[in-house]
Design a protein around this motif. Structure first.
Motif, PDB file in Angstrom:
ATOM      1  N   LEU A   1      -9.810 -21.585 -22.232  1.00 13.17           N
ATOM      2  CA  LEU A   1     -10.133 -22.889 -21.641  1.00 13.17           C
ATOM      3  C   LEU A   1     -11.368 -23.502 -22.288  1.00 13.17           C
ATOM      4  CD1 LEU A   1      -9.299 -22.110 -17.925  1.00 13.17           C
ATOM      5  CD2 LEU A   1      -7.981 -23.520 -19.524  1.00 13.17           C
ATOM      6  N   TRP A   2     -12.368 -22.676 -22.605  1.00 10.63           N
ATOM      7  CA  TRP A   2     -13.562 -23.181 -23.300  1.00 10.63           C
ATOM      8  C   TRP A   2     -13.159 -23.786 -24.652  1.00 10.63           C
ATOM      9  CZ3 TRP A   2     -14.921 -21.052 -28.046  1.00 10.63           C
ATOM     10  CH2 TRP A   2     -16.009 -21.686 -28.658  1.00 10.63           C
ATOM     11  N   PHE A   3     -12.342 -23.066 -25.411  1.00  9.87           N
ATOM     12  CA  PHE A   3     -11.952 -23.542 -26.734  1.00  9.87           C
ATOM     13  C   PHE A   3     -11.182 -24.860 -26.651  1.00  9.87           C
ATOM     14  CE2 PHE A   3      -9.218 -23.542 -30.561  1.00  9.87           C
ATOM     15  CZ  PHE A   3     -10.222 -23.573 -31.514  1.00  9.87           C
ATOM     16  N   LEU A   4     -10.267 -24.956 -25.705  1.00 13.49           N
ATOM     17  CA  LEU A   4      -9.518 -26.205 -25.538  1.00 13.49           C
ATOM     18  C   LEU A   4     -10.446 -27.352 -25.136  1.00 13.49           C
ATOM     19  CD1 LEU A   4      -6.342 -24.820 -23.728  1.00 13.49           C
ATOM     20  CD2 LEU A   4      -6.546 -25.548 -26.128  1.00 13.49           C
ATOM     21  N   ALA A   5     -11.398 -27.066 -24.260  1.00 13.02           N
ATOM     22  CA  ALA A   5     -12.370 -28.096 -23.862  1.00 13.02           C
ATOM     23  C   ALA A   5     -13.223 -28.517 -25.056  1.00 13.02           C
ATOM     24  CB  ALA A   5     -13.247 -27.581 -22.727  1.00 13.02           C
ATOM     25  N   ALA A   6     -13.634 -27.543 -25.864  1.00 13.25           N
ATOM     26  CA  ALA A   6     -14.447 -27.860 -27.042  1.00 13.25           C
ATOM     27  C   ALA A   6     -13.691 -28.781 -27.999  1.00 13.25           C
ATOM     28  CB  ALA A   6     -14.869 -26.569 -27.758  1.00 13.25           C
ATOM     29  N   LEU A   7     -12.426 -28.485 -28.210  1.00 15.31           N
ATOM     30  CA  LEU A   7     -11.622 -29.341 -29.103  1.00 15.31           C
ATOM     31  C   LEU A   7     -11.470 -30.746 -28.532  1.00 15.31           C
ATOM     32  CD1 LEU A   7      -8.808 -26.875 -30.236  1.00 15.31           C
ATOM     33  CD2 LEU A   7     -10.849 -27.583 -31.514  1.00 15.31           C
TER      34      LEU A   7
ATOM     35  N   LEU B   1     -22.963 -23.396 -30.114  1.00 13.61           N
ATOM     36  CA  LEU B   1     -24.067 -24.336 -30.321  1.00 13.61           C
ATOM     37  C   LEU B   1     -25.038 -23.819 -31.373  1.00 13.61           C
ATOM     38  CD1 LEU B   1     -24.700 -25.463 -26.652  1.00 13.61           C
ATOM     39  CD2 LEU B   1     -23.892 -26.906 -28.532  1.00 13.61           C
ATOM     40  N   ALA B   2     -25.242 -22.510 -31.408  1.00 16.02           N
ATOM     41  CA  ALA B   2     -26.192 -21.925 -32.358  1.00 16.02           C
ATOM     42  C   ALA B   2     -25.591 -21.739 -33.753  1.00 16.02           C
ATOM     43  CB  ALA B   2     -26.690 -20.579 -31.832  1.00 16.02           C
ATOM     44  N   TRP B   3     -24.351 -21.248 -33.816  1.00 13.36           N
ATOM     45  CA  TRP B   3     -23.813 -20.844 -35.107  1.00 13.36           C
ATOM     46  C   TRP B   3     -22.605 -21.631 -35.595  1.00 13.36           C
ATOM     47  CZ3 TRP B   3     -25.724 -16.649 -32.048  1.00 13.36           C
ATOM     48  CH2 TRP B   3     -26.877 -16.077 -32.584  1.00 13.36           C
ATOM     49  N   ALA B   4     -22.010 -22.433 -34.753  1.00 14.97           N
ATOM     50  CA  ALA B   4     -20.849 -23.216 -35.180  1.00 14.97           C
ATOM     51  C   ALA B   4     -20.855 -24.587 -34.512  1.00 14.97           C
ATOM     52  CB  ALA B   4     -19.563 -22.464 -34.861  1.00 14.97           C
ATOM     53  N   PRO B   5     -21.960 -25.323 -34.631  1.00 11.56           N
ATOM     54  CA  PRO B   5     -22.030 -26.616 -33.939  1.00 11.56           C
ATOM     55  C   PRO B   5     -20.980 -27.613 -34.409  1.00 11.56           C
ATOM     56  CG  PRO B   5     -23.860 -26.368 -35.462  1.00 11.56           C
ATOM     57  CD  PRO B   5     -23.160 -25.045 -35.405  1.00 11.56           C
TER      58      PRO B   5
ATOM     59  N   TYR C   1     -18.114 -28.861 -32.239  1.00 18.29           N
ATOM     60  CA  TYR C   1     -18.278 -29.946 -31.277  1.00 18.29           C
ATOM     61  C   TYR C   1     -18.384 -31.316 -31.929  1.00 18.29           C
ATOM     62  CZ  TYR C   1     -19.298 -26.251 -27.919  1.00 18.29           C
ATOM     63  OH  TYR C   1     -19.229 -25.153 -27.118  1.00 18.29           O
ATOM     64  N   GLY C   2     -18.652 -31.357 -33.205  1.00 19.27           N
ATOM     65  CA  GLY C   2     -18.763 -32.650 -33.872  1.00 19.27           C
ATOM     66  C   GLY C   2     -19.674 -32.590 -35.075  1.00 19.27           C
ATOM     67  N   THR C   3     -19.806 -33.740 -35.711  1.00 15.85           N
ATOM     68  CA  THR C   3     -20.578 -33.808 -36.956  1.00 15.85           C
ATOM     69  C   THR C   3     -21.983 -34.354 -36.747  1.00 15.85           C
ATOM     70  OG1 THR C   3     -19.609 -35.974 -37.374  1.00 15.85           O
ATOM     71  CG2 THR C   3     -18.519 -34.071 -38.390  1.00 15.85           C
ATOM     72  N   GLU C   4     -22.230 -34.963 -35.606  1.00 14.48           N
ATOM     73  CA  GLU C   4     -23.546 -35.538 -35.342  1.00 14.48           C
ATOM     74  C   GLU C   4     -24.220 -34.792 -34.194  1.00 14.48           C
ATOM     75  OE1 GLU C   4     -23.616 -39.783 -34.927  1.00 14.48           O
ATOM     76  OE2 GLU C   4     -22.042 -40.047 -36.413  1.00 14.48           O
ATOM     77  N   THR C   5     -25.539 -34.764 -34.242  1.00 13.98           N
ATOM     78  CA  THR C   5     -26.315 -34.065 -33.214  1.00 13.98           C
ATOM     79  C   THR C   5     -25.985 -34.570 -31.814  1.00 13.98           C
ATOM     80  OG1 THR C   5     -28.094 -33.699 -34.803  1.00 13.98           O
ATOM     81  CG2 THR C   5     -28.644 -33.456 -32.478  1.00 13.98           C
ATOM     82  N   ALA C   6     -25.803 -35.857 -31.656  1.00 14.48           N
ATOM     83  CA  ALA C   6     -25.494 -36.417 -30.340  1.00 14.48           C
ATOM     84  C   ALA C   6     -24.158 -35.895 -29.812  1.00 14.48           C
ATOM     85  CB  ALA C   6     -25.471 -37.942 -30.398  1.00 14.48           C
ATOM     86  N   TYR C   7     -23.186 -35.701 -30.691  1.00 17.72           N
ATOM     87  CA  TYR C   7     -21.887 -35.180 -30.268  1.00 17.72           C
ATOM     88  C   TYR C   7     -21.997 -33.709 -29.881  1.00 17.72           C
ATOM     89  CZ  TYR C   7     -20.133 -39.370 -32.671  1.00 17.72           C
ATOM     90  OH  TYR C   7     -19.905 -40.658 -33.087  1.00 17.72           O
ATOM     91  N   VAL C   8     -22.751 -32.962 -30.671  1.00 22.93           N
ATOM     92  CA  VAL C   8     -22.942 -31.540 -30.376  1.00 22.93           C
ATOM     93  C   VAL C   8     -23.668 -31.375 -29.046  1.00 22.93           C
ATOM     94  CG1 VAL C   8     -24.026 -29.397 -31.172  1.00 22.93           C
ATOM     95  CG2 VAL C   8     -22.910 -30.926 -32.825  1.00 22.93           C
ATOM     96  N   ALA C   9     -24.727 -32.128 -28.857  1.00 21.86           N
ATOM     97  CA  ALA C   9     -25.488 -32.051 -27.604  1.00 21.86           C
ATOM     98  C   ALA C   9     -24.645 -32.511 -26.422  1.00 21.86           C
ATOM     99  CB  ALA C   9     -26.756 -32.893 -27.708  1.00 21.86           C
ATOM    100  N   GLY C  10     -23.927 -33.590 -26.584  1.00 18.81           N
ATOM    101  CA  GLY C  10     -23.093 -34.109 -25.501  1.00 18.81           C
ATOM    102  C   GLY C  10     -21.991 -33.135 -25.107  1.00 18.81           C
TER     103      GLY C  10
END
Length: 132
Positions: free
Chosen positions: A23-29, A93-97, A100-109
């Motif tokens: 479920l985490w992986f699907l949410a991340a995608l 978040l630490a090793w494969a950001p 979640y996306g290519t920009e910091t705002a996407y990763v943080a969001g």
């Protein structure tokens, strides 16, 4: 009433953790896709957080079914699933950001939304926990 069975069997624990990971992986995608659509901007973030609640509700009985949990094991099983998701979120978040996306705002969001969803799932797990 106190149950005589163990809190969770090893099988239930493994299946709860695996369900949480999937479920985490699907949410991340999903979050990677909606980030560039403005999901983490202004009122959209509020809407996203509100929507996480009803979207999470059906996953509680799904995990219960997949893991073979009794109703009085719901809170613990969901806590195990959520722990797996939160741990994977921290690792990503630490090793494969880029997951979640290519920009910091996407990763943080996305990371913040996953953590919000984890909290929502734990609360719902306790709310939906019932004596068998």
């Amino acid at each position: 009433m106190i149950s005589s069975r163990p809190a969770l069997t090893p099988r239930q624990t493994v299946l709860s953790v695996m369900a949480g990971a999937v479920l985490w992986f699907l949410a991340a995608l999903l979050l990677k896709v909606i980030g560039p659509m403005g999901a983490y901007e202004g009122i959209n973030m509020v809407i996203l957080y509100v929507l996480v609640i009803p979207v999470t509700v059906p996953f509680i009985p799904l995990v219960r079914t997949v893991a073979g949990l009794a109703h009085d094991q719901t809170a613990l099983g969901i806590a195990m699933a959520t722990a797996a998701a939160a741990l994977l979120d921290g690792l990503a978040l630490a090793w494969a950001p880029g997951l979640y996306g290519t920009e910091t705002a996407y990763v943080a969001g996305a990371g913040a939304t996953i953590l919000w969803g984890a909290g929502v799932a734990i609360v719902l797990g306790f709310v939906m926990n019932r004596a068998s």
